[in-house]
Design a protein around this motif. Structure first.
Motif, mmCIF file in Angstrom:
data_model
loop_
_atom_site.group_PDB
_atom_site.id
_atom_site.type_symbol
_atom_site.label_atom_id
_atom_site.label_comp_id
_atom_site.label_asym_id
_atom_site.label_seq_id
_atom_site.Cartn_x
_atom_site.Cartn_y
_atom_site.Cartn_z
ATOM 1 N N VAL A 92 0.830 -1.204 0.000
ATOM 2 C CA VAL A 92 0.000 0.000 0.000
ATOM 3 C C VAL A 92 0.862 1.252 0.000
ATOM 4 N N PHE A 93 1.863 1.301 0.869
ATOM 5 C CA PHE A 93 2.724 2.473 0.925
ATOM 6 C C PHE A 93 3.539 2.623 -0.357
ATOM 7 N N GLY A 94 3.983 1.491 -0.917
ATOM 8 C CA GLY A 94 4.796 1.555 -2.124
ATOM 9 C C GLY A 94 4.019 2.077 -3.315
ATOM 10 N N THR A 95 2.920 1.422 -3.645
ATOM 11 C CA THR A 95 2.141 1.844 -4.819
ATOM 12 C C THR A 95 1.413 3.152 -4.573
ATOM 13 N N GLY A 96 1.169 3.482 -3.311
ATOM 14 C CA GLY A 96 0.545 4.762 -3.009
ATOM 15 C C GLY A 96 1.461 5.945 -3.236
ATOM 16 N N MET A 97 2.766 5.684 -3.475
ATOM 17 C CA MET A 97 3.733 6.751 -3.718
ATOM 18 C C MET A 97 3.891 7.092 -5.189
#
Length: 274
Positions: A92-97
């Protein structure tokens, strides 16, 4: 004596046309290659991305053991329950960036140069989301191998299915993040404000860190509308070695739905910015 002229090949002969699927795969691969090369040129970020999940495992793992008595699902190790939540959080944090990287390109003018190329707009979204998702594959292997001596049972095929589900979900989330980046042009504060206000409630209401079964009724009801709830449940079921289960199917459907919605919204927004 007669001579016959050998016809010269016409320089105007058109190149063989790719199928729509072939064109999409080619364009996506080109975007992914460009983005991943930029990541590999920054070894610090790559190393930090590998250390982060290990830190979560080191600090939260012992606390979880004490909280639930060392047992997760069906009496298995607590890591069997906890580790899938960590992987979902990283995805989530990765693709949310994805949108944050776009903000930099909007400021430097690089985004306009990308739009000037004949690359498909959907390929831009998918390629960038896959670039953010790629480190998760390495992280998942590292953190899983490290956890094995501490009681984790490793099911390679099931973990692979779990990564596929996270990949599909990540494409949708990355596309939504890309859209938010476009909407936040010249207003960087807007991107970070919306992103943080949305991601953290989604993670908490998805039962990533703590089970929601003992939570208040309103929280359990709200969690049913959260796609991350079904993703987390599917990952945990897969990590216990169960493949054919309703939770896995629901997680896959939630990932596909998120991917479809994200791509539709993202592609439409990209086309409107041309």
């Amino acid at each position: 004596m007669t001579t016959t002229d050998t016809p010269m090949p016409s320089l105007a002969t058109p190149l063989p046309q790719r199928s729509p699927v072939g064109t999409f795969a080619h364009d996506t691969g080109a975007v992914f290659t460009r983005e991943i090369l930029l990541l590999l040129r920054d070894p610090f970020s790559l190393i930090f991305s590998l250390l982060q999940p290990l830190m979560f495992l080191a600090f939260f793992g012992p606390l979880l053991d004490g909280l639930i008595g060392g047992s997760g699902i069906d009496g298995s190790s607590a890591l069997q329950w906890f580790l899938p939540g960590i992987l979902v959080m990283i995805a989530v944090f990765g693709t949310g960036m994805v949108g944050s990287n776009l903000l930099y390109e909007l400021m430097t003018g690089a985004y306009e140069r990308i739009l000037a190329t004949p690359i498909g707009r959907a390929s831009i979204l998918v390629g960038r989301a896959l670039k953010e998702f790629a480190p998760l594959v390495v992280q998942a292997l590292v953190i899983t191998l490290v956890a094995i001596p501490f009681g984790l049972t490793f099911y390679p095929g099931h973990v692979l299915v779990g990564l596929v589900i996270l990949g599909i979900f990540g494409i949708g989330l990355g596309s939504l993040s890309y859209t938010l980046g476009l909407l936040s042009k010249d207003r960087e504060w807007l991107f970070w404000g919306v992103q943080q206000s949305v991601i953290f409630p989604l993670l908490l209401l998805g039962g990533m860190m703590l089970p929601l079964d003992t939570g208040p009724t309103w929280m359990q009801i709200v969690s049913k509308a959260n796609p991350l709830t079904y993703i987390v449940d599917a990952e945990r079921m897969l990590f216990t070695g169960t493949l054919w289960h309703a939770d896995v199917l629901q997680g896959l459907l939630a990932a596909i739905a998120t991917c479809a919605v994200g791509l539709v919204i993202g592609v439409r927004k990209v086309r409107r910015t041309i």
